[in-house]
Design an enzyme around this catalytic site. Sequence first.
Site, short mmCIF file in Angstrom:
data_model
loop_
_atom_site.label_atom_id
_atom_site.label_comp_id
_atom_site.label_asym_id
_atom_site.label_seq_id
_atom_site.Cartn_x
_atom_site.Cartn_y
_atom_site.Cartn_z
N CYS A 43 0.80 -1.22 0.00
CA CYS A 43 0.00 0.00 0.00
C CYS A 43 0.83 1.27 0.00
O CYS A 43 0.29 2.37 -0.15
CB CYS A 43 -0.95 0.00 1.19
SG CYS A 43 -2.17 -1.34 1.11
N HIS A 62 -8.80 3.54 -2.47
CA HIS A 62 -7.37 3.24 -2.39
C HIS A 62 -6.82 2.59 -3.67
O HIS A 62 -6.57 1.40 -3.70
CB HIS A 62 -7.13 2.33 -1.18
CG HIS A 62 -5.71 1.96 -0.94
ND1 HIS A 62 -4.64 2.77 -1.27
CD2 HIS A 62 -5.17 0.83 -0.39
CE1 HIS A 62 -3.51 2.16 -0.93
NE2 HIS A 62 -3.81 0.98 -0.40
#
Length: 392
Positions: free
Chosen positions: A83, A336
Amino acid sequence: MSGIRDKVAVIGMGCTRFAEHWDKSINDLLVEAAYEAFEDAGIEPSDIQAAWFGTKGSADSGTALSAALKTQYIPITRVENKCATGSEAFRNACYAVASGAYDIVLAIGVEKLKDSGYSGLVGGTSYTDGTEPLLTAPSAFSLLAPAYFNKYGVNPQQGKEVLSRIAWKNHQNGALNPKAQYQNEVSMETIMNSPIMAAPLGIMDCSGVSDGAAAAIIVRSEDAHKYRKDPMYVKALSIVCGPNDGGLKQGFDFTQINENMKAAEAAYKEAGIKNPRNEIHMAEVHDCFTPTELIIYEDLGFSERGQGWKDVLNGDFDLNGRLPVNPDGGLKSFGHPIGASGLRMLYEMYLQFQGRAGKRQLDNPKIGLTHNLGGFPWHCLSFISIVGKELS
Protein backbone atom coordinates in the site's frame (compact mmCIF):
# COMPACT_ATOMS: atom_id res chain seq x y z
CA MET A 1 22.79 7.97 8.06
CA SER A 2 22.89 11.53 6.77
CA GLY A 3 19.26 11.49 5.61
CA ILE A 4 17.52 13.65 3.05
CA ARG A 5 16.38 16.61 5.14
CA ASP A 6 15.91 19.73 2.98
CA LYS A 7 17.92 18.24 0.11
CA VAL A 8 15.05 18.00 -2.37
CA ALA A 9 11.86 19.87 -3.14
CA VAL A 10 8.59 19.31 -4.99
CA ILE A 11 7.91 21.96 -7.62
CA GLY A 12 4.80 20.54 -9.27
CA MET A 13 2.06 18.02 -8.54
CA GLY A 14 -0.98 16.58 -10.25
CA CYS A 15 -3.82 14.30 -9.20
CA THR A 16 -6.86 12.91 -10.96
CA ARG A 17 -10.16 12.57 -9.26
CA PHE A 18 -10.29 9.17 -7.56
CA ALA A 19 -13.43 7.43 -8.79
CA GLU A 20 -14.88 4.53 -10.75
CA HIS A 21 -13.26 5.53 -14.03
CA TRP A 22 -14.93 3.00 -16.32
CA ASP A 23 -14.46 5.42 -19.22
CA LYS A 24 -10.73 6.03 -18.67
CA SER A 25 -7.73 3.79 -19.26
CA ILE A 26 -4.51 3.65 -17.25
CA ASN A 27 -2.96 5.80 -19.97
CA ASP A 28 -5.69 8.43 -19.58
CA LEU A 29 -5.11 8.64 -15.82
CA LEU A 30 -1.32 8.79 -16.14
CA VAL A 31 -1.50 11.54 -18.74
CA GLU A 32 -3.97 13.59 -16.68
CA ALA A 33 -1.89 13.45 -13.49
CA ALA A 34 1.46 13.96 -15.22
CA TYR A 35 0.37 16.90 -17.34
CA GLU A 36 -1.22 18.65 -14.39
CA ALA A 37 2.15 18.30 -12.65
CA PHE A 38 4.09 19.52 -15.69
CA GLU A 39 1.85 22.58 -16.03
CA ASP A 40 2.00 23.26 -12.30
CA ALA A 41 5.81 23.18 -12.37
CA GLY A 42 6.00 25.24 -15.55
CA ILE A 43 8.08 22.63 -17.37
CA GLU A 44 7.88 20.59 -20.54
CA PRO A 45 7.59 16.79 -20.48
CA SER A 46 10.96 16.65 -22.22
CA ASP A 47 12.59 18.27 -19.17
CA ILE A 48 12.11 15.06 -17.15
CA GLN A 49 15.38 13.10 -16.96
CA ALA A 50 14.08 9.96 -15.20
CA ALA A 51 10.88 8.63 -13.67
CA TRP A 52 9.76 6.29 -10.91
CA PHE A 53 6.42 4.62 -11.59
CA GLY A 54 4.37 3.00 -8.82
CA THR A 55 1.67 0.42 -9.45
CA LYS A 56 0.64 -2.71 -7.59
CA GLY A 57 -1.07 -4.60 -10.38
CA SER A 58 -1.97 -2.31 -13.28
CA ALA A 59 1.30 -2.65 -15.22
CA ASP A 60 4.38 -4.83 -15.15
CA SER A 61 7.20 -2.48 -16.17
CA GLY A 62 8.24 1.09 -16.84
CA THR A 63 7.23 0.72 -20.46
CA ALA A 64 3.60 1.27 -19.46
CA LEU A 65 4.53 4.82 -18.43
CA SER A 66 6.79 5.48 -21.42
CA ALA A 67 4.00 4.41 -23.77
CA ALA A 68 1.41 6.58 -22.02
CA LEU A 69 3.56 9.73 -21.83
CA LYS A 70 5.62 9.04 -24.97
CA THR A 71 8.82 9.70 -23.06
CA GLN A 72 11.91 9.54 -25.24
CA TYR A 73 14.26 6.81 -24.03
CA ILE A 74 14.69 7.97 -20.43
CA PRO A 75 15.15 5.54 -17.53
CA ILE A 76 11.85 4.55 -15.90
CA THR A 77 11.74 2.29 -12.85
CA ARG A 78 8.52 0.53 -11.94
CA VAL A 79 8.23 -0.01 -8.16
CA GLU A 80 5.78 -1.86 -5.90
CA ASN A 81 5.67 -2.01 -2.11
CA LYS A 82 2.15 -2.96 -1.05
CA CYS A 83 0.00 0.00 0.00
CA ALA A 84 3.06 2.30 0.10
CA THR A 85 3.67 1.83 -3.63
CA GLY A 86 3.04 5.48 -4.56
CA SER A 87 5.14 6.64 -1.61
CA GLU A 88 7.91 4.27 -2.67
CA ALA A 89 7.99 5.84 -6.12
CA PHE A 90 8.32 9.24 -4.45
CA ARG A 91 11.05 8.04 -2.06
CA ASN A 92 13.18 6.55 -4.83
CA ALA A 93 12.80 9.64 -7.01
CA CYS A 94 13.82 11.90 -4.12
CA TYR A 95 16.94 9.89 -3.36
CA ALA A 96 17.95 9.89 -7.03
CA VAL A 97 17.84 13.69 -7.12
CA ALA A 98 19.56 14.04 -3.75
CA SER A 99 22.38 11.81 -4.96
CA GLY A 100 23.09 14.17 -7.85
CA ALA A 101 22.31 11.56 -10.48
CA TYR A 102 19.49 13.68 -11.95
CA ASP A 103 18.36 17.30 -11.78
CA ILE A 104 14.61 16.91 -12.36
CA VAL A 105 12.54 13.73 -12.14
CA LEU A 106 8.97 12.47 -12.08
CA ALA A 107 7.36 10.28 -9.42
CA ILE A 108 3.97 8.94 -10.49
CA GLY A 109 1.56 6.26 -9.41
CA VAL A 110 -1.60 4.74 -10.85
CA GLU A 111 -4.06 1.95 -10.24
CA LYS A 112 -7.15 0.73 -12.04
CA LEU A 113 -8.95 -1.43 -9.47
CA LYS A 114 -12.51 -1.25 -10.75
CA ASP A 115 -11.56 -3.12 -13.94
CA SER A 116 -9.46 -5.73 -12.13
CA GLY A 117 -12.18 -8.25 -11.43
CA TYR A 118 -11.37 -8.25 -7.72
CA SER A 119 -13.89 -7.00 -5.17
CA GLY A 120 -11.09 -5.44 -3.10
CA LEU A 121 -7.43 -4.70 -3.80
CA VAL A 122 -5.53 -6.64 -6.43
CA GLY A 123 -4.30 -10.04 -5.31
CA GLY A 124 -0.70 -11.06 -4.70
CA THR A 125 1.41 -14.17 -4.63
CA SER A 126 1.65 -16.02 -1.33
CA TYR A 127 5.07 -17.41 -0.40
CA THR A 128 4.00 -19.24 2.76
CA ASP A 129 3.95 -22.96 3.51
CA GLY A 130 0.17 -22.96 3.35
CA THR A 131 -0.45 -23.18 7.08
CA GLU A 132 -1.28 -19.51 7.68
CA PRO A 133 -4.98 -18.66 8.17
CA LEU A 134 -6.85 -17.06 5.31
CA LEU A 135 -8.05 -13.67 6.50
CA THR A 136 -9.68 -10.83 4.65
CA ALA A 137 -8.36 -7.33 5.28
CA PRO A 138 -11.51 -6.28 7.21
CA SER A 139 -11.29 -9.33 9.46
CA ALA A 140 -7.57 -8.79 10.14
CA PHE A 141 -7.94 -5.13 11.07
CA SER A 142 -11.16 -5.72 13.01
CA LEU A 143 -8.97 -7.39 15.65
CA LEU A 144 -7.56 -3.99 16.60
CA ALA A 145 -10.87 -2.68 17.92
CA PRO A 146 -11.76 -5.14 20.71
CA ALA A 147 -8.12 -5.33 21.79
CA TYR A 148 -8.02 -1.54 22.17
CA PHE A 149 -11.41 -1.34 23.90
CA ASN A 150 -10.52 -4.09 26.37
CA LYS A 151 -7.10 -2.68 27.21
CA TYR A 152 -8.29 0.86 27.84
CA GLY A 153 -11.69 0.20 29.37
CA VAL A 154 -13.86 1.45 26.51
CA ASN A 155 -17.24 -0.26 26.43
CA PRO A 156 -18.29 -1.64 23.01
CA GLN A 157 -21.04 0.94 22.42
CA GLN A 158 -18.71 3.83 23.21
CA GLY A 159 -16.01 2.19 21.09
CA LYS A 160 -18.39 1.99 18.16
CA GLU A 161 -19.08 5.71 18.56
CA VAL A 162 -15.34 6.45 18.51
CA LEU A 163 -14.80 4.47 15.31
CA SER A 164 -17.84 6.05 13.68
CA ARG A 165 -16.58 9.50 14.65
CA ILE A 166 -13.38 8.83 12.68
CA ALA A 167 -15.32 7.86 9.55
CA TRP A 168 -17.68 10.82 10.04
CA LYS A 169 -14.73 13.22 10.28
CA ASN A 170 -13.14 11.89 7.10
CA HIS A 171 -16.40 12.12 5.15
CA GLN A 172 -16.90 15.68 6.42
CA ASN A 173 -13.51 16.54 4.92
CA GLY A 174 -14.05 14.61 1.71
CA ALA A 175 -17.30 16.47 1.11
CA LEU A 176 -15.14 19.59 0.64
CA ASN A 177 -12.83 17.96 -1.91
CA PRO A 178 -13.71 17.91 -5.63
CA LYS A 179 -11.17 15.15 -6.28
CA ALA A 180 -12.57 12.71 -3.71
CA GLN A 181 -14.55 9.70 -4.85
CA TYR A 182 -17.24 10.30 -2.21
CA GLN A 183 -18.15 13.97 -1.78
CA ASN A 184 -21.05 13.66 0.65
CA GLU A 185 -21.24 14.09 4.38
CA VAL A 186 -22.43 10.93 6.13
CA SER A 187 -24.32 11.04 9.41
CA MET A 188 -23.11 9.34 12.57
CA GLU A 189 -26.35 7.34 12.64
CA THR A 190 -25.75 5.98 9.15
CA ILE A 191 -22.18 5.02 9.98
CA MET A 192 -23.01 3.38 13.30
CA ASN A 193 -25.86 1.35 11.79
CA SER A 194 -24.11 0.26 8.58
CA PRO A 195 -24.14 -3.50 7.82
CA ILE A 196 -21.45 -5.49 9.60
CA MET A 197 -18.44 -6.58 7.56
CA ALA A 198 -16.25 -8.04 10.32
CA ALA A 199 -17.53 -7.26 13.80
CA PRO A 200 -17.39 -4.61 15.10
CA LEU A 201 -16.61 -3.06 11.72
CA GLY A 202 -19.48 -2.04 9.49
CA ILE A 203 -19.24 -1.16 5.83
CA MET A 204 -18.77 2.50 6.77
CA ASP A 205 -15.69 1.61 8.83
CA CYS A 206 -13.95 0.39 5.67
CA SER A 207 -12.30 2.40 2.90
CA GLY A 208 -13.50 1.91 -0.66
CA VAL A 209 -12.02 0.87 -3.98
CA SER A 210 -11.29 3.31 -6.78
CA ASP A 211 -9.16 4.22 -9.79
CA GLY A 212 -6.75 7.15 -9.85
CA ALA A 213 -3.30 8.58 -10.49
CA ALA A 214 -1.07 11.21 -8.87
CA ALA A 215 2.31 12.69 -9.74
CA ALA A 216 5.13 14.87 -8.39
CA ILE A 217 8.06 16.74 -9.97
CA ILE A 218 11.21 16.74 -7.82
CA VAL A 219 14.38 18.85 -7.97
CA ARG A 220 17.20 19.74 -5.58
CA SER A 221 16.18 22.34 -3.01
CA GLU A 222 18.73 24.89 -4.21
CA ASP A 223 17.15 24.75 -7.68
CA ALA A 224 13.51 24.91 -6.57
CA HIS A 225 13.11 28.68 -6.79
CA LYS A 226 14.09 28.60 -10.44
CA TYR A 227 10.66 27.06 -10.98
CA ARG A 228 8.36 28.48 -8.29
CA LYS A 229 8.37 30.64 -5.17
CA ASP A 230 6.45 28.13 -3.02
CA PRO A 231 7.92 24.62 -3.37
CA MET A 232 7.40 21.84 -0.85
CA TYR A 233 10.56 20.64 0.93
CA VAL A 234 11.19 17.05 1.97
CA LYS A 235 12.27 16.77 5.61
CA ALA A 236 12.33 13.00 6.07
CA LEU A 237 11.48 9.75 4.30
CA SER A 238 11.22 6.53 6.28
CA ILE A 239 10.06 3.05 5.38
CA VAL A 240 10.38 -0.09 7.49
CA CYS A 241 9.40 -3.69 6.84
CA GLY A 242 8.61 -5.93 9.80
CA PRO A 243 10.03 -9.45 10.37
CA ASN A 244 6.63 -11.03 11.11
CA ASP A 245 7.40 -11.38 14.80
CA GLY A 246 3.78 -10.66 15.62
CA GLY A 247 2.59 -13.62 13.59
CA LEU A 248 4.62 -15.93 15.81
CA LYS A 249 3.36 -14.66 19.17
CA GLN A 250 0.20 -15.79 20.95
CA GLY A 251 0.25 -12.62 23.04
CA PHE A 252 0.69 -10.12 20.22
CA ASP A 253 -0.48 -6.65 21.30
CA PHE A 254 -3.13 -5.56 18.81
CA THR A 255 -3.23 -2.05 20.30
CA GLN A 256 -0.06 -0.99 18.47
CA ILE A 257 1.66 -1.64 15.16
CA ASN A 258 5.40 -1.95 15.62
CA GLU A 259 6.26 -0.92 12.07
CA ASN A 260 4.42 2.37 12.51
CA MET A 261 6.41 3.19 15.63
CA LYS A 262 9.75 2.28 14.06
CA ALA A 263 9.04 4.29 10.91
CA ALA A 264 7.95 7.28 12.99
CA GLU A 265 11.02 7.09 15.20
CA ALA A 266 13.32 7.17 12.17
CA ALA A 267 11.39 9.96 10.42
CA TYR A 268 11.22 12.18 13.49
CA LYS A 269 14.95 11.77 14.08
CA GLU A 270 15.73 12.69 10.47
CA ALA A 271 13.43 15.71 10.47
CA GLY A 272 14.43 16.89 13.95
CA ILE A 273 10.92 16.44 15.34
CA LYS A 274 10.95 16.19 19.15
CA ASN A 275 7.25 16.52 19.95
CA PRO A 276 4.99 15.41 17.07
CA ARG A 277 1.83 16.46 18.92
CA ASN A 278 2.96 20.07 18.73
CA GLU A 279 5.33 20.17 15.76
CA ILE A 280 3.23 18.35 13.13
CA HIS A 281 0.55 20.70 11.82
CA MET A 282 -1.41 18.24 9.64
CA ALA A 283 -1.26 14.59 8.63
CA GLU A 284 -2.56 12.20 6.00
CA VAL A 285 -2.64 8.67 7.41
CA HIS A 286 -3.61 5.25 6.10
CA ASP A 287 -7.22 4.96 7.25
CA CYS A 288 -7.93 1.64 5.54
CA PHE A 289 -10.26 0.92 8.47
CA THR A 290 -11.38 3.16 11.32
CA PRO A 291 -9.52 1.28 14.09
CA THR A 292 -6.36 1.53 12.01
CA GLU A 293 -6.55 5.31 12.14
CA LEU A 294 -7.20 5.17 15.89
CA ILE A 295 -4.09 3.04 16.47
CA ILE A 296 -2.02 5.28 14.18
CA TYR A 297 -2.75 8.34 16.35
CA GLU A 298 -0.96 6.68 19.23
CA ASP A 299 1.74 4.91 17.21
CA LEU A 300 2.84 8.24 15.71
CA GLY A 301 2.69 10.16 18.98
CA PHE A 302 -0.33 12.32 18.11
CA SER A 303 -2.05 10.98 21.25
CA GLU A 304 -0.82 9.46 24.48
CA ARG A 305 -1.30 5.69 24.81
CA GLY A 306 -4.88 4.94 25.71
CA GLN A 307 -5.99 8.53 25.09
CA GLY A 308 -6.58 8.49 21.33
CA TRP A 309 -10.25 7.57 21.67
CA LYS A 310 -10.83 10.57 23.93
CA ASP A 311 -9.00 12.86 21.50
CA VAL A 312 -11.27 11.60 18.71
CA LEU A 313 -14.41 12.47 20.65
CA ASN A 314 -12.91 15.86 21.56
CA GLY A 315 -12.45 16.68 17.87
CA ASP A 316 -8.65 16.96 18.13
CA PHE A 317 -8.17 15.57 14.61
CA ASP A 318 -10.97 17.52 12.87
CA LEU A 319 -10.20 20.26 10.35
CA ASN A 320 -10.46 22.83 13.14
CA GLY A 321 -8.77 20.61 15.74
CA ARG A 322 -5.29 20.80 17.22
CA LEU A 323 -3.85 18.37 14.59
CA PRO A 324 -6.04 17.86 11.52
CA VAL A 325 -5.75 14.29 10.19
CA ASN A 326 -6.84 13.41 6.67
CA PRO A 327 -7.95 16.93 5.75
CA ASP A 328 -8.55 15.78 2.17
CA GLY A 329 -10.93 13.00 3.28
CA GLY A 330 -8.46 10.12 3.47
CA LEU A 331 -8.87 6.67 2.00
CA LYS A 332 -12.40 6.74 3.43
CA SER A 333 -13.43 9.42 0.93
CA PHE A 334 -10.99 8.61 -1.88
CA GLY A 335 -10.77 4.83 -1.94
CA HIS A 336 -7.37 3.24 -2.39
CA PRO A 337 -5.88 2.89 -5.90
CA ILE A 338 -2.70 1.46 -4.46
CA GLY A 339 -0.07 3.00 -6.71
CA ALA A 340 -1.56 6.48 -6.37
CA SER A 341 -2.59 6.82 -2.71
CA GLY A 342 0.78 7.83 -1.23
CA LEU A 343 1.24 10.56 -3.82
CA ARG A 344 -2.36 11.69 -3.32
CA MET A 345 -1.53 12.28 0.35
CA LEU A 346 1.49 14.37 -0.61
CA TYR A 347 -0.68 16.30 -3.06
CA GLU A 348 -2.86 17.43 -0.15
CA MET A 349 0.20 18.59 1.81
CA TYR A 350 1.37 20.52 -1.25
CA LEU A 351 -1.99 22.27 -1.75
CA GLN A 352 -2.29 23.13 1.93
CA PHE A 353 1.18 24.69 2.06
CA GLN A 354 0.31 26.84 -0.95
CA GLY A 355 -3.10 27.89 0.36
CA ARG A 356 -4.88 26.13 -2.50
CA ALA A 357 -7.02 23.62 -0.58
CA GLY A 358 -10.27 25.54 -0.97
CA LYS A 359 -12.97 25.06 1.69
CA ARG A 360 -10.78 22.67 3.70
CA GLN A 361 -7.80 25.06 3.82
CA LEU A 362 -5.99 25.07 7.17
CA ASP A 363 -4.49 28.10 8.87
CA ASN A 364 -0.92 28.39 7.56
CA PRO A 365 0.39 24.84 8.15
CA LYS A 366 4.18 24.54 7.90
CA ILE A 367 4.96 20.88 8.67
CA GLY A 368 2.99 17.90 7.38
CA LEU A 369 3.22 14.12 7.64
CA THR A 370 2.00 11.36 5.34
CA HIS A 371 1.73 7.70 6.29
CA ASN A 372 1.02 4.41 4.52
CA LEU A 373 0.66 0.93 5.92
CA GLY A 374 0.69 -2.26 3.86
CA GLY A 375 0.04 -5.78 5.07
CA PHE A 376 -1.59 -6.98 8.30
CA PRO A 377 -1.23 -5.47 11.80
CA TRP A 378 1.19 -8.17 12.93
CA HIS A 379 3.33 -8.11 9.77
CA CYS A 380 3.46 -5.07 7.55
CA LEU A 381 5.50 -2.25 6.14
CA SER A 382 5.04 1.35 7.18
CA PHE A 383 6.07 4.51 5.33
CA ILE A 384 6.28 8.05 6.67
CA SER A 385 7.21 11.28 4.94
CA ILE A 386 7.62 14.62 6.66
CA VAL A 387 7.37 17.64 4.39
CA GLY A 388 7.53 21.35 4.99
CA LYS A 389 6.59 24.74 3.63
CA GLU A 390 10.01 26.26 4.39
CA LEU A 391 13.64 25.29 4.61
CA SER A 392 14.84 24.64 8.15
